[in-house]
Design a protein around this motif. Structure first.
Motif: not given
Length: 771
Positions: A11-22, A36-37
């Motif tokens: 699970v990642g977050a940067v300004q204006g975006a969140q990302r979920f990666n498998f 999935y972003s």
């Protein structure tokens, strides 16, 4: 590349975006990922949710001179928001890893050079926007006027599990900058990463000179159990009979008329051996401590062995033992091919005559011993949470039919029973037949030589030392012992009450939708072959978007799921009769009729040919079904269809990879094929992907273009400290559409026979020796 098989969820977050990666290290040289972003704004679109797949292939493995060289593609199937390709080289020097690479697409926004491929192929200068969502745009990969040059480094600090990261990025976030969600002042990013608990890591970074970012990662190794402890019923220690008892049991097995000698003793897997040469050779090889090799030439058995001081006596001993086998052997030729003498000793084989045992007081004592042994065996096997369907103790052979409802591995269940039989069975018993029974049908016969199992336990050996002393056989279609035991044990009733979870992913308005419900499952097994199954569900919590109508141009065979969740949140999801049988030793058959699943009722059948010892299986299924009313009770809608498929399964010898192809007619009336590839690990964890292509054009199919997704099967025993046959199964589709949809469990036979398949059981033989 990560260690083979490793699973990551980030699970990642940067300004204006969140990302979920498998991410999954599918092979030592292949990594696959699904992202999935959520983007706050991009290209004039607010709250954009993006799905994308990626792969990375290792071209060169790192060595003392060469770096690791990998080729990767991001966003193979998607909108193209993250579309990019890269070629990287990584080399480690002491505690620092250096990476440098070339990038295309989003990775060519900064620090660019002319596209290296366009120098040879001018057409590579043009990179057009991606077309239909979900389609593969092979013609755009590695295209564009420029190629970016990026770099990075990781310093493994003296502090355990703490790394310092630095990178030079060529992704300028042009779409996000245009939407005002992020500012880019510098291409340099800096960060720290710390791993704790061996399976979790957190990273913090200062990115592009303007903002912070963070990621949290969980990882797991599916090749080993997650729990270091295992809470299971205690087993008795291996019970080793005395040499005199072992000799007596072998003599009893081979016939009362066999005169014992002081020669090398042998143990046979069975008193009757198949006449096939290879089977005879394999069986005889398992019998002697002195025997190296055997070969059947006509009616002469050639034996290569260490010679005793009296080779003629040794040869006569082999002849007496072979005489009791149903094998036409007239002469034994005994020699030591590793020796220098070249001496060959011949002896004749005189077939032993059948004898009968007269009734005597000693015989009555044996009956009492057998009765006591049976009581002990039933008591101790029940303590292992295994059901005995039938039990017969003969003089030298024991038949035990088990119903394993507790352990994931049938080998472990058989191994636990074998350990109990070593302790409880009469000392004269030499051959154990432990037969696994599923749904009233014998599926696998574990034939075990007790003498060989005792030798292995003495030296703490494994299955490799036992050879054919453990045989995986297809049991007979019927057995009088089991048939008699079944006469008075039906009907049987079982039930289970527990929670259930239904998930819906990637809806633009509600990315994560879940329904929590109570599930009551009941089964009335009327006969060994006929079962009435039922499942009722009651809604507890549901956050699905129940107002979104289906816009599908095809018959709404799946896209009306919202209507079923709205009107049938409390209903009957299954109520059907099932008939199961084995038509032949390697052919299973199933017929079903009733309310087959949540959306369809009807009747049909399937058959599976799964040759024992083979890697290929063939299946066929056909069903006539009607669409059920949305309230999930007993009404039917007008839509009906005949659906069915022919399936080919291949269990490959490489990395536990399994392949399947299903071709036929789908629920919406479309014709095509579904392709599946999964990797199954020894722990039972299975991960893979599928894709379905039919005669429905991408434009008519709708968003996504064709049906595709991920297959994830996680046995709870992998993560829990105690045995369990339960599992968590995910079929993650990017979208639920109507094209390429099959009936639930239309190929259930392949799953029902997996645990007793030759491939599965042969890979866990050590569980028999050391359960």
């Amino acid at each position: 590349m990560d260690p083979d098989g490793t699973i990551f969820f980030t699970v990642g977050a940067v300004q204006g975006a969140q990302r979920f990666n498998f991410s999954f290290q599918a092979l030592p040289w292949l990594q696959a990922s699904f992202r999935y972003s959520h983007l706050a704004s991009i290209g004039g679109i607010k709250n954009e949710f993006d799905r994308s797949f990626g792969i990375k292939v290792r071209l060169v493995q790192e060595s003392s001179l060469m770096p690791d060289i990998s080729l990767g593609i991001r966003d193979i199937l998607g909108t193209g928001i993250y579309s990019s390709e890269y070629l990287t080289a990584t080399k480690q020097f002491s505690t620092v890893e250096f990476t440098a690479g070339l990038g295309w697409g989003r990775l060519s926004d900064d620090a660019t050079i002319p596209n290296v491929f366009a120098v040879v192929f001018p057409s590579f200068k043009d990179r057009r926007p991606f077309g239909a969502t979900g389609a593969v745009n092979f013609g755009e990969f590695f295209h564009g006027p420029d190629t970016g040059v990026f770099a990075g480094a990781i310093w493994h600090t003296p502090i355990d599990n703490l790394n310092v990261l630095a990178e030079f990025s060529t992704d300028k976030y042009r779409g996000e900058q245009g939407a005002g969600t992020i500012k880019i002042r510098s291409p340099v990013n800096l960060g720290l990463s710390y791993r704790f608990f061996d399976s979790a890591a957190v990273s913090l970074g200062w990115l592009y000179g303007t903002t912070y970012g963070a990621t949290f990662t969980l990882s797991a190794d599916p090749t080993i159990p997650l729990s270091v402890q295992r809470l299971a019923p205690e087993l008795p220690p291996p019970n080793i009979r005395s040499p005199q008892q072992q000799v007596a049991s072998l003599t009893e097995l081979l016939g009362k008329n066999v005169r014992t000698t002081s020669g090398p003793w042998v143990t046979l897997p069975s008193a009757t051996i198949d006449r096939d040469n290879s089977t005879i050779s394999s069986a005889l090889m398992s019998i002697g401590l002195h025997v190296r090799d055997v070969e059947l030439a006509g009616r002469t058995l050639l034996v290569n062995a260490d010679l005793a001081s009296a080779p003629k006596s040794q040869c006569d001993g082999y002849a007496r033992l072979v005489a009791n086998l149903e094998v036409r052997v007239d002469t034994i030729a005994l020699s030591d091919l590793d020796g220098a003498s070249g001496q060959v000793t011949f002896c004749n084989v005189v077939q032993a005559s059948e004898t009968s045992q007269a009734a005597s007081p000693a015989g009555n004592a044996e009956i009492d011993e057998t009765s006591d042994a049976e009581m002990k065996i039933r008591r101790d096997v029940a303590a292992q949470s295994i059901r005995i369907e039938a039990l017969a103790i003969q003089q030298s052979v024991i038949w035990l039919f088990m119903n394993n409802y507790h352990y994931r591995s049938e080998d472990e269940a058989a191994g636990r029973i074998a350990r109990i039989l070593m302790a409880d069975a009469p000392s004269t018993v030499e051959i154990m037949h432990i037969v696994s029974v599923k749904n009233g049908i014998p599926m696998r016969d574990f034939q075990i030589s007790r003498n060989a199992l005792e030798r292995s336990a003495t030296v703490e050996g494994g299955s490799a030392e036992l050879g054919n002393s453990i045989a995986l056989l297809a049991p007979p279609l019927s057995n009088p012992v089991l048939d008699r035991a079944f006469e008075d044990s039906y009907p049987r009733f079982s039930w289970n009450l527990g929670p259930g979870l239904r998930e819906g992913l990637f809806d633009p308005d509600q990315p994560l939708e879940v329904q929590i419900y109570a599930s009551l499952e009941a089964a009335m097994q009327l006969t060994p072959n006929i079962t009435l199954d039922a499942r009722l569900e009651a809604n507890i919590y549901n956050n699905f978007n129940l107002s979104r109508p289906s816009n599908s141009l095809l018959p709404h065979v799946r896209s009306d799921i919202i209507s079923y969740l709205r009107d049938g949140s409390d209903g009957v999801t299954k109520l059907d009769f099932v008939y199961r049988t084995r038509l032949a030793r390697d052919v299973t058959f199933e017929a079903r009729a009733g309310y087959l699943e949540q959306m369809f009722a009807g009747a049909g059948a399937q058959a599976l040919w799964r040759p024992d010892g083979g890697r290929i299986a063939l299946g066929v299924d056909v069903y006539q079904v009607w669409q059920r009313d949305f309230d999930e009770l007993y009404g039917l809608q007008k839509y009906h269809i005949l659906t069915g498929h022919v399936s080919v399964y291949y269990n490959s010898p490489w990395y536990g990879l399994n392949f399947a192809v299903h071709g036929g007619r789908y629920l919406a009336g479309d014709y095509g094929a579904t392709f599946e590839v999964t990797r199954r690990f020894s722990t039972g964890v299975e991960i893979g992907a599928f894709a379905t292509f039919t005669n429905v054009p991408f434009s008519k199919f709708g968003e996504g273009s064709f049906d595709k997704g991920l297959i994830i099967h996680i046995p709870l025993e992998w993560s829990l400290p105690f045995p369990s046959q339960s599992s968590i199964d995910f079929l993650l589709r990017s979208l639920t559409r109507d094209g390429g949809q099959r009936l639930d469990s239309d190929d259930s036979l392949i799953k029902e026979t997996d645990s007793t398949s030759f491939a599965e059981d042969s890979s866990h033989l050590d569980d028999i020796v050391s359960p």
